[in-house]
Design a protein around this motif. Structure first.
Motif, short mmCIF file in Angstrom:
data_model
loop_
_atom_site.label_atom_id
_atom_site.label_comp_id
_atom_site.label_asym_id
_atom_site.label_seq_id
_atom_site.Cartn_x
_atom_site.Cartn_y
_atom_site.Cartn_z
N THR A 25 1.14 -44.06 23.83
CA THR A 25 0.97 -42.73 24.43
C THR A 25 0.63 -42.84 25.91
O THR A 25 1.18 -42.12 26.74
CB THR A 25 -0.14 -41.95 23.69
N THR B 170 3.69 -43.96 27.98
CA THR B 170 4.65 -42.87 28.20
C THR B 170 4.09 -41.83 29.17
O THR B 170 4.79 -41.37 30.07
CB THR B 170 4.98 -42.19 26.85
N ARG B 171 2.82 -41.46 28.99
CA ARG B 171 2.22 -40.41 29.81
C ARG B 171 2.15 -40.80 31.28
O ARG B 171 2.34 -39.95 32.16
CB ARG B 171 0.82 -40.09 29.30
#
Length: 312
Positions: A278, A281-282
């Motif tokens: 996460t 990706t963020r």
């Protein structure tokens, strides 16, 4: 007067005008290395490189001659030291501001030209939020290896994954060249480029009064480690940059997970840990580098973060 003679006359008038301006000091020709300097056209190769926009540049004629430069070698697929190196040099660029691309030139040359196309280098620069003026370049592998040898930035027997973390800064017009570490304080490196290599010819900016400085300075080992190794991508309470703001992270993440993430982020991501994926990706797929932190390093860093007050 026929058209050909008229055209020739205009060319000669333009040449005469340019020569007159140069003699008057209004237009200065690009200065090459000083007489007697070994660091000039006879030393540096004039290899053709291609920047992230697909433009061809000759290494000596276009990139070095008469310029103050910084040169390092990275590659876009690096998951170890290159991300930290690029993040640190981004702070150098921020400190120099719009001088980069105007009177100071930053060049990062790939050591993996088989994979690092101009398009891939352009995406790499975008990922690290690099501002205009700093160029990323590729070319022929043999010529890039020759450049590394000439610049003293290649070590015998080294592999791609353990390439040197040093870089070169220099003023070709004065013959001043220095090898520096990418682990230098970004502000110090910016001063070398912006002041020292210009022979301190620019007006100095006062940093404040010595009378206002504290008489005793206490350095927290965790804060010191954070500023040297983590601050290039993170803040504590000042918002996200290349990576997340770490204020309150010790309250919002399991300590065992934090210890593993700080010590072996590459392994945690390779295991497809959901939190790591996460974050990856963020934050624009900027890789958290393995900083080779010891158990003691991790303890003092977490103690420092625990003392500050956010989420990750």
């Amino acid at each position: 007067m026929n058209e050909t003679n008229s055209s020739n006359r205009q060319v000669w008038l333009a040449i005469l005008l340019l020569a007159t301006l140069c003699l008057a000091g209004i237009v200065e020709p690009v200065a090459a290395a000083p007489r007697g300097s070994p660091w000039g056209a006879n030393f540096f190769p004039n290899s053709v490189l291609i920047n992230q926009d697909g433009k061809k540049l000759r290494f000596y004629d276009d990139m070095l001659k008469g310029k103050v430069v910084m040169i390092n070698f990275v590659y876009a697929g690096c998951k170890d030291a290159c991300p930290l190196e690029t993040a640190k040099l981004r702070q150098v660029q921020e400190a120099l501001g719009d001088r980069v691309g105007r009177d100071i030139f930053m060049y990062s040359i790939t050591i993996d030209p088989k994979h690092d196309t101009p398009a891939r280098l352009k995406e790499y620069a975008k990922r690290y939020k690099v501002a205009p003026g700093w160029q990323f370049l590729t070319g022929k592998e043999a010529e890039i290896n020759q450049l590394r040898q000439k610049l003293g930035l290649a070590e015998e027997g080294e592999g791609r994954s353990d390439h040197t973390m040093n870089l070169i800064v220099g003023n070709e017009a004065t013959g001043q060249w220095k090898q520096r570490s990418t682990f230098d304080n970004p502000k110090v490196l910016a001063r070398v480029l912006g002041d020292e290599l210009f022979n301190f010819s620019r007006p100095a900016v006062a940093d404040g009064s010595y009378a206002a400085a504290p008489h005793t300075i206490t350095i927290d080992p965790g804060e010191d480690l954070f500023r040297r190794r983590c601050q290039v991508c993170h803040t504590v309470g000042a918002g996200d940059t290349l990576g997340p703001d770490l204020a309150g992270v010790t309250r919002n993440r399991d300590r065992n997970w934090l210890v593993r993430w700080l010590k072996t982020p590459d392994q945690v991501l390779a295991e497809k840990d959901p939190i790591a994926q996460t974050l990856f990706t963020r934050y624009n797929q900027v890789i958290m580098p393995n900083l080779r932190l010891s158990d003691r390093d991790v303890d003092v860093l977490l103690e420092y973060l625990d003392s500050r007050g956010g989420t990750m």
